[in-house]
Design a protein around this motif. Structure first.
Motif, short mmCIF file in Angstrom:
data_model
loop_
_atom_site.label_atom_id
_atom_site.label_comp_id
_atom_site.label_asym_id
_atom_site.label_seq_id
_atom_site.Cartn_x
_atom_site.Cartn_y
_atom_site.Cartn_z
N LEU A 140 -25.27 25.04 53.43
CA LEU A 140 -24.75 23.91 53.76
C LEU A 140 -25.69 22.57 53.98
N LEU A 141 -26.95 23.04 53.75
CA LEU A 141 -27.81 21.83 54.06
C LEU A 141 -28.36 21.49 52.58
N THR A 170 -15.05 24.53 61.73
CA THR A 170 -16.30 24.74 61.49
C THR A 170 -16.66 24.87 60.31
N SER A 171 -17.73 25.01 60.12
CA SER A 171 -18.50 25.36 58.65
C SER A 171 -19.46 26.51 58.75
N LEU A 174 -32.90 16.66 62.26
CA LEU A 174 -33.68 17.49 61.13
C LEU A 174 -34.99 17.76 61.44
N LEU A 180 -27.40 15.06 53.31
CA LEU A 180 -26.88 16.53 53.50
C LEU A 180 -25.27 16.45 52.70
N PRO A 181 -25.02 17.74 52.23
CA PRO A 181 -23.84 17.70 51.77
C PRO A 181 -22.63 17.66 52.92
N PRO A 182 -21.41 17.18 52.74
CA PRO A 182 -20.56 17.13 53.66
C PRO A 182 -20.23 18.56 54.18
N SER A 183 -20.00 18.74 55.60
CA SER A 183 -19.67 20.11 56.16
C SER A 183 -19.28 19.47 57.58
N ASN A 184 -18.85 20.69 58.31
CA ASN A 184 -18.61 20.51 59.84
C ASN A 184 -19.68 20.89 60.77
N LEU A 185 -20.63 20.96 60.11
CA LEU A 185 -21.80 21.36 61.03
C LEU A 185 -22.05 20.40 62.05
N TYR A 232 -22.09 14.25 60.84
CA TYR A 232 -21.70 13.14 60.32
C TYR A 232 -21.44 12.03 61.18
N GLU A 281 -25.53 23.48 65.68
CA GLU A 281 -25.62 24.36 64.44
C GLU A 281 -26.72 24.18 63.34
N LEU A 282 -26.58 22.85 63.18
CA LEU A 282 -27.78 22.33 62.18
C LEU A 282 -29.16 22.81 62.61
N LYS A 329 -20.59 16.29 65.73
CA LYS A 329 -20.79 16.75 64.29
C LYS A 329 -21.94 16.10 63.57
N ASN A 358 -15.47 13.26 53.58
CA ASN A 358 -16.38 12.10 53.53
C ASN A 358 -16.12 11.43 51.98
N GLU A 382 -33.19 13.83 50.94
CA GLU A 382 -32.25 14.04 50.34
C GLU A 382 -30.88 13.99 51.27
#
Lengths: 260, 343
Positions: free
Chosen positions: B228-229, B283-284, A156, A94-99, A145, A103-104, A143, B343, A92
């Motif tokens: 967030l994931l 940041t998130s 991942l 990943l939802p949008p974020s600033n990671l 994205y 951090e991921l 980031k 996005n 799937e």
């Protein structure tokens, strides 16, 4: 080492229950996943690969039979113990974020951190180790994205490594990748099983590559589900039953499918 | 390391501006009180005029504190909703709570004519309205929660919340159509939001609700980061999804429900402040986002309230008009500068 088995299934029957009616997809599945093995799961579309993965990762209950993770019934384990023994890489988006990438990967440490998620020195060491093993140091501060699909897939995997589990399960990790990145990714998985003694199970449609690189393969057909080393499976003729189409024939000498 | 220094600097700046704005907010209004006197009065001394002390203690200070509490509560509920639903457009309104509160208030104000006089006069008092709006949002919350227990899909809950919102709005619309001009005016005033008019006793109740809501959110910071994931990864990392979802929805309901009850439905803050926090702090990570959203929520509502006083004039604009008028363009501008993030 007498106990190399991490996950084992006994007479597993998978499928869905809806309104008292049991809809079985595959039954009599006996698998055993051992330390340090790279195992490929193959089968035609709709044969039940995803259902099997969902069942052995504890998300879905089996119709009958049991999944044992370290000799304990996986569906009776609490979610934290499960998370410390089994990590996943999903298909799937990943939802949008600033990671950032770092951090991921760090999120993989969640099963070990305190209530607010503070990273200890040990956690940080594990994260950096996972990043080093997957050779993504140069991406760490980007980031998530900003990187390509192939790089994200590896990030991942790195996150799953940081979760530090004896078993990692990947759902079709090579989809959307070109040949070069498919090979690189599978070689990385191979290297990881050899260097870390982890067991890695992945589902895939890239059968010829899986034959060359994996230690064992699980083949799902409507009749049965078999697990063995690729060369044994070729000798047994297991690949011939994979697709029900007279135009697709398995060439056992080349170890790949040809269109006749 | 560089990030850490930048964050420390930003947090100090935000805290400082919050304190300055608090003093500035108190000094502004139809009666302008010099900042020096505000400072004296707040630090336990006396200002130059006795009337000023009276205005500060009984009117300006309660209003400023309400603005801080409301700003914090709405901003945090917005952050919770956006992460839970993984949707940048989610805000505290999405669960239909504000609409529920509107329905409660509309029923009381517009339906009071059909009730016996003594009951009507109680219900039309400020306590009656607070009670009605709490009851309204609580009923919608119960409906959403009972539906969400049988729904696996979080997106479906979002849609159910929106549907409850439309449903209650339709009933409110029908009620306003049938009501007299005087009743309509009263309802319209409530729906424009009001940070003043809160007695100290009401502020204490609001404070308790906000603290409970914020504490529940704080306990979920780790789970919010896991989310967030996405739901499935979060589960695979040991998170109890159903429990987390329940606590997040409850926390939002307590925050939004109590705020709407006391200050009316205040638009925009819940949706926009989390975005501003994400853009400012880049940041998130919810450990940082929680505190930055909290501070920015208070700061932005204080600014909006100061603007609504229209310094130097006797006119006061409705707070809801200011939050939307000044807020929406800011968000559009910020997003155009940092397109990538949405996005």
């Amino acid at each position: 080492m007498e106990n190399k088995i991490i996950l084992q299934t006994s007479n597993l029957s998978i499928g869905y229950t809806s309104k008292k009616e049991k809809n079985s997809i595959a039954s009599n599945i006996n698998l055993s996943l051992e330390k340090g093995k790279l195992i490929a799961l193959i089968g035609a579309n709709g044969i039940g690969k995803s259902t099997l993965l969902r069942t052995i990762t504890g998300i879905q209950k089996p119709l009958s039979g049991t999944v044992f993770l370290n000799k304990k019934n996986i569906h009776e384990l609490d979610s934290l113990t499960l998370a410390q023994n089994l990590s996943v890489v999903l298909t799937e988006k990943l939802p949008p974020s600033n990671l950032t990438v770092w951090e991921l990967v760090a999120l993989g440490r969640q099963p070990y951190t305190n209530w607010i998620g503070t990273l200890t020195e040990n956690d940080i060491a594990k994260i950096n180790e996972a990043i080093a093993l997957t050779q993504i140091e140069h991406l760490a501060s980007k980031k998530h994205y900003e990187i390509s699909d192939g790089q994200l897939q590896i990030v991942l995997i790195s996150r799953a490594l940081a979760q530090d589990t004896p078993l990692i399960i990947l759902d079709e990790p090579t989809t959307h990748l070109d040949l070069l990145h498919k090979v690189a990714l599978l070689k990385l998985l191979k290297k990881l099983t050899q260097e870390t003694e982890k067991c890695i199970l992945f589902s895939t449609h890239d059968i010829d590559m899986a034959i060359q690189l994996s230690d064992e393969m699980i083949i799902m057909t409507p009749e049965n589900t078999v697990q063995d080393q690729p060369c044994n499976l070729i000798m047994k003729g297991s690949f011939d039953t994979l697709f029900k189409d007279e135009h697709i024939v398995f060439d056992s000498e080349k170890g790949k499918f040809v269109i006749s | 390391m560089q990030n850490k220094n930048r964050n420390t600097l930003l947090f100090s700046l935000l805290t400082l501006s919050l304190l300055l704005l608090l003093v500035l907010n108190i000094s502004l209004g139809s009666v302008s009180i010099p900042i020096k006197d505000v400072f004296n009065s707040l630090t336990g001394g006396n200002s130059s005029k006795e009337t000023w002390d009276y205005i500060i203690v009984n009117y300006r200070l309660p209003k400023a504190i309400t603005a801080v509490l409301v700003g914090m509560g709405l901003a945090i509920s917005g952050l919770l909703m956006q992460t839970l639903f993984r949707n940048p457009l989610a805000g505290p309104d999405v669960l239909g709570l504000s609409s529920g509160a509107s329905l409660g208030v509309a029923t009381v104000i517009l339906g009071a004519g059909f009730l016996p006089p003594f009951l009507a006069s109680f219900l039309l008092s400020s306590y009656g309205i607070i009670l009605a709006s709490s009851l309204g949002s609580f009923l919608v919350l119960l409906a959403v929660l009972s539906v969400s227990q049988s729904l696996k899909n979080t997106m479906a809950i979002l849609i159910v919340g929106l549907m409850f919102g439309s449903l209650t709005n339709a009933i409110v619309g029908t009620l306003t159509y049938l009501s007299t001009a005087e009743q309509l005016q009263k309802f319209t005033f409530w729906s424009l939001g009001n940070l003043g008019n809160l007695a100290w006793s009401s502020i204490v109740i609001l404070l308790v609700c906000i603290i409970i809501g914020l504490f529940m959110s704080l306990l979920n910071i780790k789970s919010l980061n896991a989310l967030l994931l996405g739901e499935n990864y979060a589960r695979s990392m040991g998170m109890n999804y159903k429990k987390t979802r329940l606590i997040i929805i409850l926390a939002t309901s307590i925050l939004t429900g109590s705020i709407t009850a006391f200050a009316g439905p205040i638009a925009f803050i819940g949706l926009a402040v989390p975005h501003i926090a994400k853009l400012v702090f880049q940041t998130s990570n919810h450990t940082i986002l929680f505190w930055s959203t909290l501070l920015l929520g208070a700061i932005i509502l204080l600014i909006c309230d100061s603007i609504s006083q229209l310094p130097g004039s006797d006119v006061t604009l409705p707070i809801n008009a200011v939050t939307s008028l000044f807020g929406a363009p800011i968000v559009i501008w910020l997003l155009l500068r940092k397109r990538k993030m949405m996005n």
